[in-house]
Structures are given as structure tokens and as C-alpha cells.
Design a protein around this motif. Structure first.
Motif, short mmCIF file in Angstrom:
data_model
loop_
_atom_site.label_atom_id
_atom_site.label_comp_id
_atom_site.label_asym_id
_atom_site.label_seq_id
_atom_site.Cartn_x
_atom_site.Cartn_y
_atom_site.Cartn_z
N GLY A 119 -5.30 8.93 -6.74
CA GLY A 119 -6.07 9.72 -6.83
C GLY A 119 -6.69 10.22 -6.94
O GLY A 119 -8.10 9.84 -7.50
N GLY A 120 -7.16 11.56 -7.53
CA GLY A 120 -8.52 11.92 -7.22
C GLY A 120 -9.03 12.34 -8.60
O GLY A 120 -9.90 12.62 -9.46
N PHE A 156 -1.70 11.36 -2.29
CA PHE A 156 -1.05 10.92 -1.20
C PHE A 156 -2.08 10.98 -0.16
O PHE A 156 -3.49 10.41 -0.56
CB PHE A 156 0.12 11.78 -0.85
CG PHE A 156 1.18 12.51 -1.77
CD1 PHE A 156 1.47 11.45 -2.43
CD2 PHE A 156 0.93 13.76 -2.19
CE1 PHE A 156 2.48 11.42 -3.74
CE2 PHE A 156 1.47 13.91 -3.17
CZ PHE A 156 2.75 13.50 -4.61
N GLU A 157 -2.18 11.25 1.47
CA GLU A 157 -2.89 10.68 2.30
C GLU A 157 -4.34 12.60 1.90
O GLU A 157 -5.05 11.66 3.04
CB GLU A 157 -1.92 11.24 3.31
CG GLU A 157 -1.16 9.76 4.32
CD GLU A 157 -2.02 8.76 4.29
OE1 GLU A 157 -3.50 8.72 4.36
OE2 GLU A 157 -1.37 7.77 3.36
N GLY A 158 -4.22 13.07 1.87
CA GLY A 158 -4.45 14.32 0.78
C GLY A 158 -4.48 15.26 1.21
O GLY A 158 -3.09 15.67 0.86
N GLY A 199 -6.87 15.49 -4.97
CA GLY A 199 -6.20 14.78 -4.30
C GLY A 199 -4.67 13.86 -4.94
O GLY A 199 -5.32 12.80 -5.38
N SER A 242 -17.31 12.78 -3.38
CA SER A 242 -16.67 10.97 -3.35
C SER A 242 -17.20 10.24 -4.84
O SER A 242 -18.39 10.70 -4.78
CB SER A 242 -17.02 10.42 -1.74
OG SER A 242 -16.92 9.12 -1.82
N ILE A 243 -16.42 9.53 -4.69
CA ILE A 243 -17.30 8.82 -6.08
C ILE A 243 -18.18 7.53 -5.44
O ILE A 243 -18.57 6.88 -6.00
CB ILE A 243 -16.74 8.41 -7.86
CG1 ILE A 243 -15.04 7.82 -7.49
CG2 ILE A 243 -16.06 10.51 -7.87
CD1 ILE A 243 -14.39 7.21 -8.84
N GLY A 244 -17.78 7.32 -4.07
CA GLY A 244 -17.47 6.00 -3.57
C GLY A 244 -17.48 5.35 -2.68
O GLY A 244 -16.25 5.75 -2.55
N TYR A 256 -14.55 3.68 -1.81
CA TYR A 256 -13.67 2.27 -1.60
C TYR A 256 -12.77 4.25 -1.78
O TYR A 256 -12.29 4.85 -2.03
CB TYR A 256 -13.40 1.99 -2.99
CG TYR A 256 -14.38 2.21 -4.27
CD1 TYR A 256 -15.67 2.24 -4.32
CD2 TYR A 256 -13.92 3.09 -4.96
CE1 TYR A 256 -15.77 2.83 -5.22
CE2 TYR A 256 -14.28 4.43 -5.55
CZ TYR A 256 -15.46 3.62 -6.16
OH TYR A 256 -16.49 4.96 -7.32
N ILE A 257 -10.97 3.44 -1.73
CA ILE A 257 -9.88 4.45 -2.09
C ILE A 257 -9.16 4.69 -3.48
O ILE A 257 -8.93 3.32 -3.26
CB ILE A 257 -8.71 4.46 -1.04
CG1 ILE A 257 -9.77 4.65 0.48
CG2 ILE A 257 -7.83 5.38 -1.27
CD1 ILE A 257 -10.54 5.73 1.36
N LEU A 258 -8.88 5.61 -4.06
CA LEU A 258 -8.03 5.35 -5.66
C LEU A 258 -6.69 6.07 -4.66
O LEU A 258 -6.71 6.76 -3.71
CB LEU A 258 -9.44 6.52 -6.35
CG LEU A 258 -10.71 6.53 -6.36
CD1 LEU A 258 -11.29 7.43 -7.16
CD2 LEU A 258 -10.46 4.64 -7.60
N LEU A 275 -12.31 15.98 -4.73
CA LEU A 275 -12.42 14.77 -4.71
C LEU A 275 -12.07 14.54 -3.57
O LEU A 275 -10.79 14.33 -3.39
CB LEU A 275 -11.88 14.03 -6.13
CG LEU A 275 -12.56 14.57 -7.70
CD1 LEU A 275 -13.49 13.77 -7.01
CD2 LEU A 275 -12.65 15.88 -8.08
N SER A 276 -12.41 13.22 -2.89
CA SER A 276 -12.54 12.50 -1.83
C SER A 276 -13.19 11.24 -0.97
O SER A 276 -14.57 12.27 -1.17
CB SER A 276 -12.12 13.87 -0.70
OG SER A 276 -12.33 13.28 0.94
N PRO A 277 -12.96 10.49 -0.78
CA PRO A 277 -13.40 9.82 -0.19
C PRO A 277 -14.54 9.96 0.68
O PRO A 277 -15.19 9.42 1.35
CB PRO A 277 -12.27 8.53 0.10
CG PRO A 277 -10.98 9.25 0.42
CD PRO A 277 -11.42 10.66 -0.08
N1 SAH Z 1 -6.05 9.31 2.95
C1 SAH Z 1 -7.47 9.27 2.00
C2 SAH Z 1 -6.91 8.61 1.44
C3 SAH Z 1 -6.42 9.50 0.11
S1 SAH Z 1 -6.40 8.97 -1.52
C4 SAH Z 1 -8.77 8.90 3.39
O1 SAH Z 1 -8.64 8.21 4.16
O2 SAH Z 1 -9.81 9.06 3.41
C5 SAH Z 1 -5.43 9.80 -2.13
C6 SAH Z 1 -6.34 11.02 -2.96
O3 SAH Z 1 -7.40 10.76 -4.35
C7 SAH Z 1 -6.85 11.68 -2.52
O4 SAH Z 1 -6.97 12.86 -1.60
C8 SAH Z 1 -8.49 11.63 -2.87
O5 SAH Z 1 -8.46 13.16 -3.44
C9 SAH Z 1 -8.19 10.94 -3.67
N2 SAH Z 1 -9.59 10.04 -3.93
C10 SAH Z 1 -9.82 8.52 -3.15
N3 SAH Z 1 -10.80 8.20 -3.25
C11 SAH Z 1 -11.33 9.49 -3.73
C12 SAH Z 1 -13.27 8.62 -4.17
N4 SAH Z 1 -13.48 7.61 -3.02
N5 SAH Z 1 -13.85 9.58 -4.59
C13 SAH Z 1 -13.70 10.71 -4.61
N6 SAH Z 1 -12.11 10.97 -4.51
C14 SAH Z 1 -11.06 10.33 -4.42
#
Ligand code: SAH
Length: 238
Positions: A146-147, A121-123, A119, A138-140, A142-144, A93-95
Motif C-alpha cells: 500500500g501507499g 490492491f491493484e491500484g 493506493g 514512486s519510492i523505489g 519494488y512493490i509495497l 504514491l505509485s510504483p
Molecule cells: N498493481 C500495481 C501495484 C499495486 S501495489 C503495479 O503493478 O504497478 C498497491 C499500492 O501500493 C499502490 O497503489 C501504491 O499506492 C502503493 N505502492 C506500491 N509500491 C509502491 C512504490 N514503490 N512506491 C510508492 N507506492 C507504492
């Protein structure tokens, strides 16, 4: 003769395995879990950390804020959950990943399960993403934090499509995105509410006209709200 059901199998790697099944333990997904239509295993990433402090993360090489999940720890966790011959997709799961779509949800359902890395922290160190061939989703935009919630979103979307989960088969077919369009508006009783009537056509009993009205509503809503989807749909009409 009863059909044997092969449950859709999810394996989660997380630093917060206690978050699961969470909301997926209730309602539709929860009942399906109890019925054995799908299964959910969690693995605690920290169990694969070595040394006195069992560190799972470290500072980013090259500097910068935050922490990065270590490749040795994540690699060991992935190898532990992936048995020989396990063909399930391995997902991070990753933005930065490809956006999750209904089409992707359907293909994950067909895959019979998924291994999901959450994920934090920073990833995650890029080397383990590459070497274990993780597919980033990615589910969208925006930043969550965690995954985990992302994994739950993905699983919820898949589980409702599994045979036996939803009451009627049809209830999945009309939905937004399945036809490339957003869904038409819904109405139910009372027929008159706060001075507002249900559109007359819907109470006419004329199925052909109702279907036509709904289609027009779908097209118009999509055009207004999701011009991106509308263009794709329109191109497919000719
Ligand atoms: N530094 C990264 C963000 C890390 S957020 C960047 O700028 O791309 C921490 C964790 O949250 C990520 O490793 C991921 O597993 C999860 N996460 C955050 N946003 C997500 C999203 N939109 N979709 C899926 N997973 C997400």
C-alpha cells in the motif's frame, strides 16, 4: 520579534488512517509535529463510499486479478480535502511514478505541503488520476502492499529539512545526494577499536586536507556503488 511559522501541511487519504503518524510520531519528526512545524491530517477513504456496502473497490475492467479503487470514491475524497485555492501538489504514491529524489523532496518542502493518496490492491482507476491531475511518485523499484509506507517515507524526508527540525543547519548540507555524490565514511571514538584505527588524516586537525580526503572518498564510493550518479556528477564537473 518572533517569526511566524507556517507549518508544512500534509493531508493523507488512506484506507488505513490509523497507521499515521506511526513512526513519524517519534524522534525528530514527532517532536517537530508537537512543535507545530508540520501538521498531518488523515482522511478515511471509506467515508466517501456510498451505498449499503460502502464499497471502495471493484473488479478490474477487462479482467485480471485483484481489485481497483473506484474513481467516484477517490474523486469525492480528493475534492473533500482540496479547498478552493489549495495549491499543494496532489500526489499518488505509485510504483509507476517518477522516483522520489532528494531534489524532489526539496521541491515538496518548498511547496508548503502535500496531499497524498495511498493506493491499495491493484491500484487506482486511471480516470481519477487524470481528472484530478495526480502526480505519481514512486519510492523505489519494488512493490509495497500500500501507499502508506511510501507516504511516510516522503514525509520523513521532507520534515527533516524544515527549519527548526534538525539541530544544525549544516547537518543537512553534506548528506548523500545533496552534492550529487554519496557521503564519505564517518568515524568516531574510540580511536582504536578491535585493532582498527581511524584514518590518520581525520585526527590530524588539518581541515583542508580532511575536506579533500572526504571529497575523494565521496567520489570513489559513488563511482563504485552508483555509476549512474557518478556519470551525472562527472558531466557536471566540466
Ligand atoms: N498493481 C500495481 C501495484 C499495486 S501495489 C503495479 O503493478 O504497478 C498497491 C499500492 O501500493 C499502490 O497503489 C501504491 O499506492 C502503493 N505502492 C506500491 N509500491 C509502491 C512504490 N514503490 N512506491 C510508492 N507506492 C507504492
Amino acid at each position: 520579534m518572533s517569526e511566524t511559522i507556517v507549518p508544512w501541511k500534509a493531508t493523507i487519504m488512506s484506507l488505513y488512517p490509523d497507521m499515521f503518524p506511526g513512526p513519524l510520531g517519534t524522534s525528530l519528526a514527532g517532536r517537530a509535529l508537537e512543535k507545530g512545524l508540520w501538521s498531518l491530517d488523515t482522511v478515511h477513504i471509506r467515508d466517501f463510499a456510498q451505498g449499503k456496502h460502502r464499497n471502495v473497490d471493484d473488479t478490474p475492467s477487462g479482467g485480471g486479478a485483484g481489485m481497483v479503487l473506484r474513481p467516484d470514491v477517490i474523486g469525492a475524497a480528493i475534492d473533500h480535502v482540496t479547498e478552493v485555492g489549495d495549491m499543494r501538489p496532489r500526489i499518488l504514491l505509485s510504483p509507476r511514478g517518477k522516483p522520489l529524489t532528494q531534489e524532489k523532496v526539496r521541491s515538496l518542502k518548498e511547496a508548503g505541503g502535500a496531499i497524498l493518496l495511498c493506493g491499495r490492491f491493484e491500484g487506482v482507476d486511471q480516470r481519477v488520476i487524470d481528472s484530478r491531475q495526480l502526480e505519481e511518485i514512486s519510492i523505489g523499484d519494488y512493490i509495497l502492499s500500500g501507499g502508506e509506507l511510501g507516504a511516510m517515507v516522503l514525509m520523513d524526508a521532507v520534515v527533516r529539512l524544515l527549519p527548526g527540525v534538525m539541530g544544525k543547519v549544516e547537518s543537512g548540507e553534506d548528506e548523500s545526494f545533496e552534492s550529487g555524490l554519496l557521503e564519505y565514511p564517518h568515524y568516531t571514538r574510540p580511536t582504536l577499536w578491535e585493532g582498527q584505527e581511524i584514518p590518520e588524516i581525520l585526527t590530524s586537525g588539518h581541515h583542508g586536507k580532511i575536506a579533500k580526503w572526504r571529497k575523494e572518498q565521496s567520489i570513489e564510493l559513488t563511482r563504485l556503488r552508483r555509476p549512474d550518479l557518478y556519470e551525472i556528477w562527472k558531466d557536471g564537473q566540466t
